[in-house]
Design a protein around this motif. Structure first.
Motif, short mmCIF file in Angstrom:
data_model
loop_
_atom_site.label_atom_id
_atom_site.label_comp_id
_atom_site.label_asym_id
_atom_site.label_seq_id
_atom_site.Cartn_x
_atom_site.Cartn_y
_atom_site.Cartn_z
N HIS A 191 92.39 37.18 6.26
CA HIS A 191 93.50 37.86 5.61
C HIS A 191 94.01 39.00 6.48
O HIS A 191 93.46 39.30 7.54
CB HIS A 191 93.05 38.45 4.27
CG HIS A 191 92.70 37.46 3.22
ND1 HIS A 191 93.45 37.26 2.08
CD2 HIS A 191 91.64 36.60 3.12
CE1 HIS A 191 92.88 36.34 1.33
NE2 HIS A 191 91.79 35.91 1.94
N VAL A 192 95.05 39.68 5.98
CA VAL A 192 95.51 40.96 6.51
C VAL A 192 95.58 41.93 5.35
O VAL A 192 96.11 41.60 4.29
CB VAL A 192 96.89 40.83 7.19
CG1 VAL A 192 97.37 42.19 7.71
CG2 VAL A 192 96.84 39.81 8.31
N THR A 193 95.03 43.12 5.55
CA THR A 193 94.92 44.05 4.44
C THR A 193 96.19 44.88 4.28
O THR A 193 97.11 44.82 5.08
CB THR A 193 93.70 44.98 4.64
OG1 THR A 193 93.47 45.70 3.43
CG2 THR A 193 93.95 45.97 5.76
N ASP A 194 96.23 45.68 3.22
CA ASP A 194 97.30 46.63 2.96
C ASP A 194 96.69 48.04 2.98
O ASP A 194 95.55 48.23 3.35
CB ASP A 194 97.92 46.37 1.57
CG ASP A 194 98.38 44.93 1.43
OD1 ASP A 194 98.88 44.38 2.41
OD2 ASP A 194 98.24 44.38 0.32
N GLY A 195 97.47 49.02 2.51
CA GLY A 195 96.90 50.33 2.24
C GLY A 195 96.98 51.30 3.39
O GLY A 195 97.88 51.25 4.23
N MET A 196 96.01 52.20 3.44
CA MET A 196 96.03 53.36 4.31
C MET A 196 95.92 52.99 5.79
O MET A 196 95.47 51.89 6.14
CB MET A 196 94.89 54.31 3.93
CG MET A 196 93.52 53.69 4.10
SD MET A 196 92.21 54.60 3.24
CE MET A 196 92.20 56.14 4.13
N VAL B 117 89.96 45.24 12.93
CA VAL B 117 89.36 44.09 12.26
C VAL B 117 88.34 44.63 11.25
O VAL B 117 87.29 45.14 11.65
CB VAL B 117 88.67 43.13 13.25
CG1 VAL B 117 88.05 41.95 12.51
CG2 VAL B 117 89.67 42.64 14.30
N THR B 118 88.65 44.53 9.98
CA THR B 118 87.67 44.91 8.95
C THR B 118 87.20 43.64 8.25
O THR B 118 87.94 42.67 8.13
CB THR B 118 88.26 45.92 7.93
OG1 THR B 118 89.19 45.25 7.08
CG2 THR B 118 88.94 47.08 8.63
N TYR B 119 85.97 43.66 7.82
CA TYR B 119 85.42 42.48 7.16
C TYR B 119 84.25 42.88 6.27
O TYR B 119 83.66 43.95 6.44
CB TYR B 119 84.99 41.42 8.18
CG TYR B 119 83.86 41.82 9.10
CD1 TYR B 119 82.55 41.41 8.83
CD2 TYR B 119 84.08 42.60 10.22
CE1 TYR B 119 81.51 41.77 9.66
CE2 TYR B 119 83.04 42.95 11.06
CZ TYR B 119 81.75 42.54 10.78
OH TYR B 119 80.72 42.88 11.61
N GLY B 120 83.94 42.02 5.32
CA GLY B 120 82.84 42.31 4.41
C GLY B 120 82.44 41.09 3.62
O GLY B 120 83.01 40.00 3.76
N HIS C 131 93.81 44.76 9.99
CA HIS C 131 94.59 45.89 9.51
C HIS C 131 96.09 45.65 9.70
O HIS C 131 96.55 45.40 10.82
CB HIS C 131 94.16 47.16 10.22
CG HIS C 131 94.78 48.38 9.63
ND1 HIS C 131 95.33 49.38 10.39
CD2 HIS C 131 94.97 48.74 8.33
CE1 HIS C 131 95.81 50.33 9.59
NE2 HIS C 131 95.60 49.95 8.34
N SER C 132 96.84 45.79 8.61
CA SER C 132 98.25 45.41 8.60
C SER C 132 99.12 46.22 9.54
O SER C 132 100.17 45.74 9.99
CB SER C 132 98.80 45.53 7.17
OG SER C 132 98.70 46.85 6.70
N LEU C 133 98.72 47.44 9.87
CA LEU C 133 99.54 48.30 10.72
C LEU C 133 99.25 48.13 12.22
O LEU C 133 99.89 48.76 13.05
CB LEU C 133 99.37 49.77 10.33
CG LEU C 133 99.91 50.11 8.93
CD1 LEU C 133 99.65 51.57 8.59
CD2 LEU C 133 101.39 49.78 8.81
#
Length: 607
Positions: A229-234, A240-243, A323-325
């Protein structure tokens, strides 16, 4: 008219000093209202194909590396790869509501039948088609496996890529799909052609795309599942974040697999990403859009999401949220590194991971935590790599707004982390009984892979039925449903005769937790919670006041205990005492004329 006004506003923004800096920091096409991009020059850029490479992808050919091909061009490229390489084959596994084939691309040395001794990595892109990083990264990786120097990746493992799961949403494409995301410049739509969010459908299995996916996964039996996916937010430094469920909390439905992901997978992937110039980070979400330092949470652990389902189904599942940005090039290259490193690690660690999966599949907890909610008390303090920001008075919102400045904060933030906690614990019965007429629910359970016994003759069974006390309906639709909730149930022992075609679902099986979560009406992931039992909320017989009033008086005269219970209710409940209809209904519910199946949940427990 609206488009013309938007273009005028964007032109004005682009000429401002702050936005000019944003564009200067970003090689790709950009929305000028987005915050400045952090500077990046990672070693993974060496993965980009030379322009002379006959297998260069459209993403790589684009000068800004900010373009992703449409469905037809993507499929044509994969068909060409399939025809040219014995290592690659395409396997259709479903059809979308608008008639497009949904397919996987399988990279293997095994031919048509995958060797079960080899572990399988399943990488899925485009469940939200605007977040399509995994498709372009997967095309590059498969090209390098087929015709580059990475065919060794298939020596001890197999790779299966679903390049586009939501194929209809992928084709509802425009430059205006995700305004808070930096590329690609043409993006698909978040929901399907029928306006459904597939990443809310992992448990209820409403949509044909998800039903096809579940059938495919059950046959494939992947050892590791990446949902990209691609995240939103801050804004933050991580690209690359994952969990995965169980990462930060003691709770997990698959504790052995979660431990492997935490102790083995995560260190290896972090090292691989960092080696290529990426900044991996934890999958967390800010709790306050107006205050970036207020804290972080896990975003929820529901089984409607891939990572929640994976934990309940004992399929190790990693949710990747780039990360979307960050520029599209950076995100795609980070995803390539992530997939390659996962495949190499899986080849080395197949034995320990499969042992962990087997241990999780053997679990039969007597109580199943459910209905997770945000814990108001932080679990821990986490180090977090933030980005510098300021606040300003916005004439549009009439309040202070955040302005991200495009520079890493040299100070590492120390933020409270709020996890999730269960608000309900469900008892695990021996089995559930489902009436034959609910063929829809029986089919969904079969799609999940649950085994069941189907009756070929009537059978009377001593079971526990549930009377639902004061169920409520949601005030608005959610994912095509009007949801229901019930806070309290009254168990009743009954000898119930089940018609031919009814099924018994034992909970003594690896997917028993899923049966509990779907069939207990108080579970907020259950079929009942999604509004699939509206018929039990309908009363079809009534009694008029002229009939029940004299009958009630006779009942009190004949039964002093009943009379005493009624008078106690009147004395303790002023609203009840003042409501004549409620008083008469109280008596009606205690007569044999009352519909004993009203609010009676038709799925039974067997102890």
């Amino acid at each position: 008219m609206r488009t013309a006004l938007l273009f005028a506003a964007l032109a004005a923004l682009s000429s401002s000093p702050a936005m000019s800096q944003s564009l200067a920091n970003t090689a790709a096409w950009d929305q000028p209202f987005l915050p400045p991009a952090l500077e990046w020059s990672g070693a993974s850029r060496a993965l980009l194909a030379d322009p002379s490479n006959p297998w260069i992808t459209e993403f790589e050919r684009d000068p800004a590396h900010d373009f992703s091909p449409d469905y037809a061009a993507t499929r044509a490229w994969f068909d060409r790869l399939d025809a040219a390489s014995d290592l690659i084959r395409i396997e259709p596994f479903g059809v979308s509501p608008e008639g497009r084939p949904i397919y996987a691309v399988i990279a293997s040395r095994d031919g048509a039948t995958l060797d079960p001794a080899k572990p399988v990595l399943l990488a899925q892109a485009g469940i939200h088609p605007g977040e399509i990083d995994g498709k372009d990264a997967g095309m590059m990786l498969l090209r390098d496996i087929a015709f580059g120097a990475k065919s060794d990746l298939l020596d001890r493992a197999n790779l299966v890529l679903i390049p586009i799961l939501s194929v209809d949403g992928h084709e509802r494409a425009s430059p205006y799909s995700r305004p808070n995301q930096r590329g690609p410049r043409i993006q698909g739509w978040r929901n399907t052609g029928t306006n459904q969010n597939l990443n809310r459908d992992f448990l209820k299995l409403d949509q044909p795309e998800m039903r096809a996916l579940r059938t495919f996964i059950n046959a494939l039996k992947p050892d590791l599942y990446l949902d990209i996916h691609v995240t939103d937010g801050m804004d933050y430094q991580y690209d690359v974040t994952y969990g995965f469920n169980g990462e930060f909390d003691a709770y997990s439905r698959s504790p052995a697999s979660s431990a492997w992901l935490d102790d083995v997978f995560k260190p290896a992937l972090d090292a691989a990403l960092e080696d290529q110039g990426h900044i991996p980070g934890p999958l967390v979400f800010g709790i306050d859009d107006q205050n970036p330092r207020a804290g972080l949470n896990d975003g929820g652990l529901g089984e409607r999401f891939s990572n929640g389902w994976g934990a309940a189904a004992h399929v190790p599942t990693v949710l990747i949220e780039n990360h979307s940005l960050k520029p599209y090039e950076q995100r795609v290259l980070g995803t390539y590194v992530f997939m390659e490193a996962s495949l190499r690690l899986l080849a080395d660690q197949a034995g320990p991971l499969r042992a962990a999966i087997a241990a999780d599949q053997a679990l039969r907890p007597t109580e199943i935590p459910a209905n997770f909610e945000a814990d108001p008390v932080p679990h821990q303090t986490r180090a977090f790599k933030g980005v510098l920001y300021e606040t300003y008075d916005s004439p549009a919102s009439g309040r202070q707004e955040i302005r991200w400045l495009g520079r890493p904060d040299p100070e590492v933030w120390q933020l409270p982390y709020y996890g999730s906690r269960p608000s309900l614990r469900l008892r695990r019965p021996t089995a559930y009984w489902i009436p034959a007429y609910r063929t829809d629910l029986i089919e969904r359970l079969r799609l999940h892979g649950l085994t069941m016994e189907t009756l070929d003759a009537p059978r009377t069974i001593a079971v526990e039925m549930l009377r639902l006390n004061d169920p409520t309906l949601a005030t608005r639709a959610n994912e095509g449903h009007v949801q229901m909730a019930v806070a309290d149930v009254t168990p009743m022992r009954r000898d119930w005769t089940w018609a031919p075609g009814s099924v018994r679902v034992s909970t003594d099986q690896p997917l028993g937790d899923i049966a509990v979560l779907l069939l207990e009406p108080q579970s907020n992931e259950s079929f009942f919670a999604w509004g699939l039992f509206p018929e039990i909320l309908s009363r079809v017989e009534y009694i008029e006041g002229y009939a029940i009033a004299p009958l009630a008086e006779a009942m009190m005269a004949a039964d002093p205990a009943l009379k005493a219970a009624f008078e106690a209710k009147v004395a303790s409940d002023p609203a009840f005492a003042a409501n004549g209809d409620a008083r008469l209904a109280w008596f009606y519910e205690r007569t044999p004329f009352y519909d004993e199946r009203y609010r009676l949940y038709p799925v039974a427990r067997e102890d």
